[in-house]
Every structure is written in C-alpha cells, then in structure tokens.
Design an enzyme around this catalytic site. Structure first.
Site, PDB file in Angstrom:
ATOM      1  N   GLY A  38      27.483 -16.018 -58.429  1.00  0.00           N
ATOM      2  CA  GLY A  38      26.054 -16.649 -57.575  1.00  0.00           C
ATOM      3  C   GLY A  38      26.651 -17.871 -56.762  1.00  0.00           C
ATOM      4  N   LYS A  45      10.630 -24.888 -47.165  1.00  0.00           N
ATOM      5  CA  LYS A  45       9.866 -24.322 -46.483  1.00  0.00           C
ATOM      6  C   LYS A  45      10.691 -23.650 -44.837  1.00  0.00           C
ATOM      7  CE  LYS A  45       9.041 -28.770 -44.836  1.00  0.00           C
ATOM      8  NZ  LYS A  45      10.486 -29.033 -44.402  1.00  0.00           N
ATOM      9  N   ASP A  72      29.569 -13.037 -55.507  1.00  0.00           N
ATOM     10  CA  ASP A  72      28.719 -12.776 -54.502  1.00  0.00           C
ATOM     11  C   ASP A  72      27.274 -13.741 -54.234  1.00  0.00           C
ATOM     12  OD1 ASP A  72      26.364 -10.096 -55.207  1.00  0.00           O
ATOM     13  OD2 ASP A  72      25.419 -11.998 -55.348  1.00  0.00           O
ATOM     14  N   TYR A  77      21.776 -15.120 -47.531  1.00  0.00           N
ATOM     15  CA  TYR A  77      21.812 -16.875 -47.959  1.00  0.00           C
ATOM     16  C   TYR A  77      22.580 -17.392 -47.195  1.00  0.00           C
ATOM     17  CZ  TYR A  77      21.522 -13.191 -52.096  1.00  0.00           C
ATOM     18  OH  TYR A  77      21.244 -12.436 -53.340  1.00  0.00           O
ATOM     19  N   LYS A 106      26.168  -8.593 -48.891  1.00  0.00           N
ATOM     20  CA  LYS A 106      24.783  -7.562 -48.918  1.00  0.00           C
ATOM     21  C   LYS A 106      24.634  -7.536 -47.290  1.00  0.00           C
ATOM     22  CE  LYS A 106      24.277  -9.378 -53.219  1.00  0.00           C
ATOM     23  NZ  LYS A 106      24.025 -10.947 -53.416  1.00  0.00           N
ATOM     24  N   HIS A 139      21.360  -4.146 -49.742  1.00  0.00           N
ATOM     25  CA  HIS A 139      20.283  -5.382 -50.216  1.00  0.00           C
ATOM     26  C   HIS A 139      19.470  -5.016 -50.747  1.00  0.00           C
ATOM     27  CE1 HIS A 139      20.301 -10.038 -50.413  1.00  0.00           C
ATOM     28  NE2 HIS A 139      19.619  -9.852 -51.252  1.00  0.00           N
ATOM     29  N   SER A 177      21.958  -2.900 -53.861  1.00  0.00           N
ATOM     30  CA  SER A 177      20.785  -3.559 -54.642  1.00  0.00           C
ATOM     31  C   SER A 177      19.343  -3.163 -54.454  1.00  0.00           C
ATOM     32  CB  SER A 177      21.077  -4.692 -53.577  1.00  0.00           C
ATOM     33  OG  SER A 177      20.756  -5.953 -54.419  1.00  0.00           O
ATOM     34  N   ASN A 178      19.107  -3.788 -55.737  1.00  0.00           N
ATOM     35  CA  ASN A 178      17.320  -3.239 -55.796  1.00  0.00           C
ATOM     36  C   ASN A 178      16.902  -1.784 -55.805  1.00  0.00           C
ATOM     37  OD1 ASN A 178      17.095  -6.244 -56.235  1.00  0.00           O
ATOM     38  ND2 ASN A 178      17.448  -6.703 -54.306  1.00  0.00           N
ATOM     39  N   ARG A 234      14.938 -22.553 -62.602  1.00  0.00           N
ATOM     40  CA  ARG A 234      16.044 -21.873 -61.222  1.00  0.00           C
ATOM     41  C   ARG A 234      14.603 -22.407 -60.021  1.00  0.00           C
ATOM     42  NH1 ARG A 234      15.919 -16.554 -61.221  1.00  0.00           N
ATOM     43  NH2 ARG A 234      14.942 -17.022 -62.977  1.00  0.00           N
ATOM     44  N   LYS A 278      24.585 -18.143 -61.360  1.00  0.00           N
ATOM     45  CA  LYS A 278      25.086 -19.444 -60.425  1.00  0.00           C
ATOM     46  C   LYS A 278      24.883 -20.675 -60.614  1.00  0.00           C
ATOM     47  CE  LYS A 278      22.603 -22.303 -57.353  1.00  0.00           C
ATOM     48  NZ  LYS A 278      21.824 -23.569 -57.624  1.00  0.00           N
ATOM     49  N   ARG A 284      29.336 -26.439 -65.289  1.00  0.00           N
ATOM     50  CA  ARG A 284      28.645 -25.010 -66.296  1.00  0.00           C
ATOM     51  C   ARG A 284      29.460 -24.349 -65.548  1.00  0.00           C
ATOM     52  NH1 ARG A 284      22.192 -26.608 -63.644  1.00  0.00           N
ATOM     53  NH2 ARG A 284      22.337 -27.779 -66.735  1.00  0.00           N
ATOM     54  N   ASN A 288      30.414 -20.850 -67.955  1.00  0.00           N
ATOM     55  CA  ASN A 288      29.766 -19.698 -67.455  1.00  0.00           C
ATOM     56  C   ASN A 288      30.671 -19.271 -67.555  1.00  0.00           C
ATOM     57  OD1 ASN A 288      27.452 -20.778 -67.203  1.00  0.00           O
ATOM     58  ND2 ASN A 288      27.687 -20.917 -65.565  1.00  0.00           N
TER      59      ASN A 288
HETATM   60  N1  LIG Z   1      20.787  -8.501 -55.219  1.00  0.00           N
HETATM   61  C1  LIG Z   1      19.506 -10.003 -55.205  1.00  0.00           C
HETATM   62  O1  LIG Z   1      18.396  -8.773 -54.467  1.00  0.00           O
HETATM   63  C2  LIG Z   1      19.730 -10.395 -55.673  1.00  0.00           C
HETATM   64  C3  LIG Z   1      18.908 -12.003 -56.237  1.00  0.00           C
HETATM   65  C4  LIG Z   1      18.935 -12.871 -56.631  1.00  0.00           C
HETATM   66  C5  LIG Z   1      19.751 -13.786 -56.948  1.00  0.00           C
HETATM   67  N2  LIG Z   1      21.325 -11.873 -56.839  1.00  0.00           N
HETATM   68  C6  LIG Z   1      22.315 -13.279 -57.132  1.00  0.00           C
HETATM   69  O2  LIG Z   1      22.861 -14.058 -58.190  1.00  0.00           O
HETATM   70  C7  LIG Z   1      22.656 -14.456 -58.360  1.00  0.00           C
HETATM   71  C8  LIG Z   1      22.459 -15.150 -59.777  1.00  0.00           C
HETATM   72  O3  LIG Z   1      20.956 -15.313 -59.850  1.00  0.00           O
HETATM   73  P1  LIG Z   1      20.300 -17.107 -59.956  1.00  0.00           P
HETATM   74  O4  LIG Z   1      21.086 -17.688 -58.614  1.00  0.00           O
HETATM   75  O5  LIG Z   1      18.475 -16.305 -59.096  1.00  0.00           O
HETATM   76  O6  LIG Z   1      19.647 -17.271 -61.271  1.00  0.00           O
HETATM   77  P2  LIG Z   1      21.171 -17.594 -62.254  1.00  0.00           P
HETATM   78  O7  LIG Z   1      22.036 -18.107 -61.798  1.00  0.00           O
HETATM   79  O8  LIG Z   1      20.089 -16.824 -63.292  1.00  0.00           O
HETATM   80  O9  LIG Z   1      20.515 -19.287 -62.555  1.00  0.00           O
HETATM   81  C9  LIG Z   1      20.507 -19.793 -61.637  1.00  0.00           C
HETATM   82  C10 LIG Z   1      20.415 -21.770 -62.588  1.00  0.00           C
HETATM   83  O10 LIG Z   1      20.613 -21.482 -63.350  1.00  0.00           O
HETATM   84  C11 LIG Z   1      21.370 -22.771 -63.332  1.00  0.00           C
HETATM   85  N3  LIG Z   1      22.257 -23.272 -64.454  1.00  0.00           N
HETATM   86  C12 LIG Z   1      23.765 -22.163 -64.189  1.00  0.00           C
HETATM   87  N4  LIG Z   1      24.481 -22.782 -65.091  1.00  0.00           N
HETATM   88  C13 LIG Z   1      23.348 -22.561 -66.305  1.00  0.00           C
HETATM   89  C14 LIG Z   1      24.317 -23.467 -67.553  1.00  0.00           C
HETATM   90  N5  LIG Z   1      25.426 -22.822 -67.814  1.00  0.00           N
HETATM   91  N6  LIG Z   1      23.413 -24.318 -68.499  1.00  0.00           N
HETATM   92  C15 LIG Z   1      22.402 -24.298 -67.995  1.00  0.00           C
HETATM   93  N7  LIG Z   1      21.890 -24.099 -66.363  1.00  0.00           N
HETATM   94  C16 LIG Z   1      22.590 -23.597 -65.867  1.00  0.00           C
HETATM   95  C17 LIG Z   1      21.718 -23.417 -62.073  1.00  0.00           C
HETATM   96  O11 LIG Z   1      21.624 -24.675 -62.022  1.00  0.00           O
HETATM   97  P3  LIG Z   1      22.588 -25.322 -61.332  1.00  0.00           P
HETATM   98  O12 LIG Z   1      23.098 -25.031 -60.211  1.00  0.00           O
HETATM   99  O13 LIG Z   1      21.763 -27.150 -60.615  1.00  0.00           O
HETATM  100  O14 LIG Z   1      23.675 -25.789 -62.390  1.00  0.00           O
HETATM  101  C18 LIG Z   1      20.303 -22.713 -61.387  1.00  0.00           C
HETATM  102  O15 LIG Z   1      19.116 -23.814 -61.371  1.00  0.00           O
HETATM  103  C19 LIG Z   1      22.502 -15.322 -57.036  1.00  0.00           C
HETATM  104  O16 LIG Z   1      23.142 -16.748 -56.943  1.00  0.00           O
HETATM  105  C20 LIG Z   1      22.844 -14.387 -55.896  1.00  0.00           C
HETATM  106  O17 LIG Z   1      24.072 -14.672 -55.712  1.00  0.00           O
HETATM  107  C21 LIG Z   1      20.582 -11.038 -56.302  1.00  0.00           C
END
Ligand SMILES: NC(=O)c1ccc[n+]([C@@H]2O[C@H](COP(=O)([O-])OP(=O)(O)OC[C@H]3O[C@@H](n4cnc5c(N)ncnc54)[C@H](OP(=O)(O)O)[C@@H]3O)[C@@H](O)[C@H]2O)c1
Length: 341
Positions: A38, A45, A72, A77, A106, A139, A177-178, A234, A278, A284, A288
């Site tokens: 991600g 803001k 992704d 973004y 997207k 999207h 998506s969504n 997050r 992400k 990480r 991951n």
């Molecule tokens: N289609 C859509 O509408 C939509 C919506 C939301 C997201 N997305 C996509 O999905 C991706 C991921 O979603 P997200 O960014 O919301 O959430 P996520 O990947 O679940 O969480 C990201 C957070 O987790 C931390 N992190 C990552 N790996 C970790 C680990 N192994 N241990 C502890 N913390 C960890 C990251 O911090 P650090 O970066 O500091 O490591 C960040 O703060 C997005 O980047 C985007 O590409 C799509």
C-alpha cells in the site's frame, strides 16, 4: 561451515523466501501477485499527504529488493509519480523487467463520465512515465463533478470508460473498489467485461464473508485494504479493537514464530484475498512479505473471524446521500473534507 558461508547461505535463503510471492489467475488471463504494498500516506489538513524527499520512491526501491512486485496506489494518493520513478530505476538497473511489476491504480470520482476516464488514465500514465498500467480500479461507485458536488453519472457508464481503456491496451486488467454486493452483481450482469478484481476493506473486525464469497464465486479476485485494522495506529489514530498484543493473535503467532501482523496478513492469504499492507519502514517491509512459509488451520482462521463486528474505518459518510453510496448510512455524517465551497 564457517561463519561467512553460514551468513551467505542464510542471506540467500532469506532472499529466496522474500521473493517467493505466489500469484493468482485473473479472469482475463493475466496473473496478479498475492501481496501488494500500500502507498497511501493518509491525510492532513491540506488533503492527501504529499510525499516528501523521495520517501515513496525510496520505499519502493527497497520493496523491490525484498521481493515486492505489486504496488497499490490511486490518483488521489499523490504517489503515482514516485512509484513510476522507482520502477523505471529498477528496470534500468536490470534488477527487474517492467512485466515483472504489477501496478494497481485507481480512477478518482471526479472523472466518472465515460470520456473522462481515458483523460484521467492518460494523466496517471504520464505521472508514472509508463505506457501501461496493470490494473485500473474505479475507486468508488460515487461520481462527483469537478467542484465536488454530486454527479449522477451511473457507474456503468464509468465502467464503459474502463472497458475502452482496456481495449486500447493502456490498462491490462480492470476492476472496482468499494462496491457493495448489489453494485457488483449489477456490474457483472450489465457490463461487457467482467471485473477482474474487487478491492474492499478487510481486517479482523470486518471480514466481509458474504461479499468475498460472492466475488470469488464469480471469479473476481479480492484485494483487502487496511489489513491490520485496529492492530496498529494508522495516521495517528488509535482505533478500538484487537491490538498487536491481543492474546488470541499472540498465541497463534507464537506457534508459528511469527508476529501478530504477519498472522493477520496470512489469515487474508489463507482466504485467497490479496492483502495490501502499507509501510514506509524497511524492517516492516521484510516482516510483511515474510508470510508465505506457513499456513493457518481452519480453526485458527475461524478464531480470527470471530473478531468480526462489521467495523469499517473508511466511511465517507459525507457522501452518504449520494445515490450510489455503497455502505450503510450513519446518524451523524462527518463533514466533507473535499468540500470546495
Ligand atoms: N480502495 C480504497 O478505498 C482504499 C482505502 C484505504 C486503503 N487502501 C490501500 O490499502 C493500503 C493499506 O491500508 P492502510 O494504509 O489504511 O492500512 P494498513 O496497511 O492496515 O496499516 C498501515 C499502518 O500500519 C503500520 N504498519 C505496517 N506494517 C506494520 C507492522 N508489521 N507492524 C506494526 N505496524 C505496521 C504502518 O506504519 P509505518 O508506515 O510507519 O510502518 C501504518 O501506520 C493503503 O496504503 C492503500 O494502498 C485502499
């Protein structure tokens, strides 16, 4: 064996392990890597965070080194440009070929008219400085006008635009998506091309059994966003729900000598869902991707499923009066951060 040989062997094994991301077959004949990185940096803001000091470019360079092949992003973004730079650097170095990399981006909601889709896609391609994208997703099913007021363009019209783009070879695969189940059903029934992918929010608190089963039964591959849910902070927000040290997750993690984030990613993989974690941290990135050497049992998958309480973290309730809003409505919608009035 001396220490140097040992280290070399370990390093080679680690690289083999990191590089070993399987692929799923898409319904259009192409193949998609089972894990995506991600690249959404969140909001401040001023809107979507703009990457600084080549942050995203450098993360992608490291990610390619440790074995990520799927990235992704989305027009909204602000990361398309830096992803393109990193991919071009790695291709020029000979480390990968363009066809080894899978890029998902997207279409944003303000470009839902059929003729606007190609325009938006060409802008994305020029930001990437690439001549095709692997996967183009709508999207949201929600169309907006330039000034962000509602537009009532039917997402089926938008889909025709994505079909046009695929025909021209500017994108190899198309998806959404969504979308909720009814919207996906309608698209499958009335579209000319079946979506190859559905990207939705999936983590232990929203497991989406019905939508995932429906999509998979139709041959649509599912990608899961925000895979860690409440496990991690997050964008500075601490969400209520199971945390990284949750005892149920810890017990499973200990059994496999893994971390709880790895267990949650593997839970998605074991449901044939592509997780999109992400991170911008090198350690990480490695953590991951290191999830393809173990498998959860049915009972462990079920234990994680039990966290489900249908909690979403992405709820654009400010659009909830839009005719194509895909989610359940809430009593107090949040103010519109995109409002231009
Ligand atoms: N289609 C859509 O509408 C939509 C919506 C939301 C997201 N997305 C996509 O999905 C991706 C991921 O979603 P997200 O960014 O919301 O959430 P996520 O990947 O679940 O969480 C990201 C957070 O987790 C931390 N992190 C990552 N790996 C970790 C680990 N192994 N241990 C502890 N913390 C960890 C990251 O911090 P650090 O970066 O500091 O490591 C960040 O703060 C997005 O980047 C985007 O590409 C799509």
């Amino acid at each position: 064996m001396d220490v140097a040989t040992n280290c070399l062997l370990l390093f080679t094994l680690m690289n083999l392990c990191f590089a070993n991301v399987p692929k799923y077959q898409l319904n259009d004949g192409r193949r998609i890597p089972a894990l995506a990185l991600g690249t959404y940096l969140g909001y401040d803001k001023n809107g979507a965070v703009i990457p600084q000091n080549n942050l995203v470019r450098d993360v992608i360079l490291q990610a390619i080194d440790v074995g990520y092949r799927h990235f992704d992003t989305a027009t909204i973004y602000n990361t398309e440009e830096e992803i393109g730079q990193a991919v071009r650097i790695k291709v020029a170095e000979g480390a990968v070929k363009r066809e080894d990399i899978f890029i998902t981006t997207k279409l944003w909601n303000t470009h839902h008219r059929r003729e606007d889709v190609l325009k938006a896609l060409r802008e994305s391609l020029s930001k990437f400085e690439l001549n095709y994208i692997d996967l183009y997703l709508m999207h949201w099913p929600i169309g907006l006008s330039e000034d962000y007021s509602y537009s009532d363009v039917d997402y089926l019209e938008t889909w025709r635009g994505l079909e046009d783009a695929q025909k021209l070879g500017l994108v190899k695969s198309i998806g959404v998506s969504n979308f909720n189940k009814q919207q996906l059903e309608r698209l499958i029934k009335e579209g000319r091309v079946k979506p190859a992918v559905l990207q939705i929010e999936i983590h232990p608190q929203i497991i989406q059994t019905e939508l995932v089963s429906y999509a998979q039964s139709q041959g649509v591959v599912v990608m899961g966003y925000s895979p860690f849910g409440s496990l991690v902070m997050r964008y500075g927000i601490d969400f209520p729900g199971p945390k990284i040290d949750n005892p149920t997750l810890l017990e499973i993690a200990t059994k496999y000598s893994k971390t709880t984030p790895q267990v949650v990613l593997r839970w998605l993989v074991d449901r044939n869902i592509i997780p999109i974690p992400k991170t911008v941290k090198y350690s990480r990135l490695k953590e991951n991707i290191n999830i393809f050497d173990f498998e959860l049992t049915k009972e462990e998958i079920q234990k994680i499923n039990e966290f489900d309480d249908e909690t979403r973290y992405t709820i654009p309730s400010f659009w909830q009066s839009h005719r194509y809003y895909p989610f359940e409505k809430v009593d107090n919608p949040i103010p519109n951060p995109f409002s231009r009035s």
